[in-house]
Write an enzyme that holds these catalytic residues in place. Structure first.
Site, PDB file in Angstrom:
ATOM      1  N   ASP A 143     -81.629-123.092  -2.070  1.00 38.91           N
ATOM      2  CA  ASP A 143     -80.998-124.163  -2.178  1.00 38.91           C
ATOM      3  C   ASP A 143     -81.001-124.223  -3.435  1.00 38.91           C
ATOM      4  O   ASP A 143     -82.413-124.664  -3.973  1.00 38.91           O
ATOM      5  CB  ASP A 143     -82.338-124.679  -0.764  1.00 38.91           C
ATOM      6  CG  ASP A 143     -80.943-126.715  -0.477  1.00 38.91           C
ATOM      7  OD1 ASP A 143     -80.187-126.731  -2.105  1.00 38.91           O
ATOM      8  OD2 ASP A 143     -81.717-127.049   0.029  1.00 38.91           O
ATOM      9  N   VAL A 144     -79.914-124.595  -3.726  1.00 41.36           N
ATOM     10  CA  VAL A 144     -79.577-125.154  -5.393  1.00 41.36           C
ATOM     11  C   VAL A 144     -80.111-125.873  -5.941  1.00 41.36           C
ATOM     12  O   VAL A 144     -79.836-125.965  -7.271  1.00 41.36           O
ATOM     13  CB  VAL A 144     -78.237-124.024  -6.027  1.00 41.36           C
ATOM     14  CG1 VAL A 144     -77.720-123.350  -5.752  1.00 41.36           C
ATOM     15  CG2 VAL A 144     -76.840-125.520  -4.910  1.00 41.36           C
TER      16      VAL A 144
ATOM     17  N   ASP B  72     -78.108-117.823  -0.395  1.00 39.50           N
ATOM     18  CA  ASP B  72     -77.553-119.030   0.042  1.00 39.50           C
ATOM     19  C   ASP B  72     -78.817-120.146   1.508  1.00 39.50           C
ATOM     20  O   ASP B  72     -79.702-119.651   1.106  1.00 39.50           O
ATOM     21  CB  ASP B  72     -76.700-118.549   1.387  1.00 39.50           C
ATOM     22  CG  ASP B  72     -75.678-119.281   1.733  1.00 39.50           C
ATOM     23  OD1 ASP B  72     -74.610-118.241   0.795  1.00 39.50           O
ATOM     24  OD2 ASP B  72     -75.549-120.064   2.289  1.00 39.50           O
TER      25      ASP B  72
ATOM     26  N   TYR C  61     -65.490-134.523  -6.890  1.00 41.40           N
ATOM     27  CA  TYR C  61     -65.656-133.341  -7.032  1.00 41.40           C
ATOM     28  C   TYR C  61     -64.789-132.643  -8.904  1.00 41.40           C
ATOM     29  O   TYR C  61     -65.626-132.182  -9.390  1.00 41.40           O
ATOM     30  CB  TYR C  61     -64.064-132.975  -6.397  1.00 41.40           C
ATOM     31  CG  TYR C  61     -64.053-131.461  -6.127  1.00 41.40           C
ATOM     32  CD1 TYR C  61     -65.245-130.014  -5.405  1.00 41.40           C
ATOM     33  CD2 TYR C  61     -63.078-130.597  -6.772  1.00 41.40           C
ATOM     34  CE1 TYR C  61     -64.903-128.476  -5.356  1.00 41.40           C
ATOM     35  CE2 TYR C  61     -63.072-128.649  -6.604  1.00 41.40           C
ATOM     36  CZ  TYR C  61     -63.984-128.420  -6.427  1.00 41.40           C
ATOM     37  OH  TYR C  61     -63.694-127.144  -6.185  1.00 41.40           O
TER      38      TYR C  61
ATOM     39  N   ASN D 213     -72.674-120.269  -8.102  1.00 42.72           N
ATOM     40  CA  ASN D 213     -71.363-120.258  -7.727  1.00 42.72           C
ATOM     41  C   ASN D 213     -72.085-121.094  -6.720  1.00 42.72           C
ATOM     42  O   ASN D 213     -70.442-121.687  -5.628  1.00 42.72           O
ATOM     43  CB  ASN D 213     -71.145-119.030  -7.022  1.00 42.72           C
ATOM     44  CG  ASN D 213     -70.051-118.714  -5.453  1.00 42.72           C
ATOM     45  OD1 ASN D 213     -68.931-118.629  -5.856  1.00 42.72           O
ATOM     46  ND2 ASN D 213     -70.381-118.969  -4.446  1.00 42.72           N
TER      47      ASN D 213
END
Length: 273
Positions: free
Chosen positions: A60-61, A34, A152, A87
């Site tokens: 951090d993705v 996270d 989105y 996720n």
């Protein structure tokens, strides 16, 4: 005690946290990632009460190097990983002419490219192991087309297509894929929501709050899907019905139903604002 290992992005809160707790209760080694260190530490503490192997990594993705470091940590400390859950995600709502390109770039970098990076980085490790399983968290928004949610919807639809492609591409390497497409459920998604419409924010918050399905319910459904190597994970019956309508009804009829439902949702949000 199970020696199986799971890695979860966005694992410090919401659905990611529920997935982590579900696997910890089953005795798995659980590594959460996270960008919120405080929540990460708190969740790790809770996980440690359920499994002797719980770990938190700041990740951090949007940074491939962070995911690569996580892969290296898992390989060095746990000998690899069995399940990777992509996720981490954010939300954006607004009319097409109102949403800035900066917001488009922001949501694409996290919702789509975050999943791409996770799959890209961990696939070589899975191939070296000879097995592995990706759980990619999309949304019913990726299967449907609710107005005022174009950015989105588009990112989640891309995750659907990516996951369908990888199911075929990685099958011969004994790498499984599960695609999770929940509808509204109680989570902290509105914390990340970017929108210029207070009505949309309120309506989304109310829909999340009143859902009869919880994050824990969805986590349990994911756990069973991975066990059975299921691809589509559609936890909400209403979402499954809407997807069936989209596939079977004439486009004009389906689109009119979606517009009618959206008007009701926006009216509800305006009344509650």
């Amino acid at each position: 005690m199970s020696e199986q290992r799971i890695f979860i992005t966005g694992g410090a809160s919401g659905l990611g946290q529920s997935i982590a707790l579900r696997y910890a209760r089953a005795g798995w080694r659980v590594c959460i990632a996270d960008v919120n260190d405080a929540r990460g530490a708190e969740t790790q503490k809770t996980l440690a009460s359920l499994t002797p192997h719980a770990h938190y990594l700041r990740c951090d993705v949007t940074r491939e190097e962070d995911l690569r470091a996580a892969s290296e940590w898992l390989a060095s400390n746990w000998g690899g990983v069995d399940v990777v859950v992509n996720n981490a995600g954010v939300a954006q709502a607004g009319a097409i002419e109102e949403v800035s390109l900066d917001d488009w770039q922001w949501i694409i970098d996290i919702n789509l490219l975050g999943v791409v990076r996770g799959c890209k980085v961990f696939t070589p490790l899975f191939k070296r192991q000879g097995h592995g399983h990706f759980v990619n968290v999309a949304s019913m928004a990726g299967l449907l087309d609710v107005p005022m949610m174009s950015s989105y919807n588009a990112t989640k639809a891309a995750v659907v297509s990516l996951s369908e492609t990888l199911q075929n591409e990685l099958a011969d390497d004994h790498i499984g894929v599960s695609l999770v497409c929940p509808s509204f459920f109680k989570t902290n998604l509105t914390e990340s929501l970017r929108t210029s419409s207070p009505g949309l924010r309120t309506a989304m918050g109310k829909l999340l709050e009143r859902s009869p399905i919880t994050a824990d319910d969805i986590a349990d459904r994911i756990f069973r899907a991975v066990e059975q190597r299921e691809f589509y994970v559609l936890p909400h019956s209403e979402g499954r019905q809407a997807w069936l309508m989209k596939r079977l009804l004439p486009r004009g009829l389906y689109a009119s139903l979606i517009r009618k439902r959206t008007r009701r949702m926006r009216s509800y949000g305006t009344q509650q604002a």
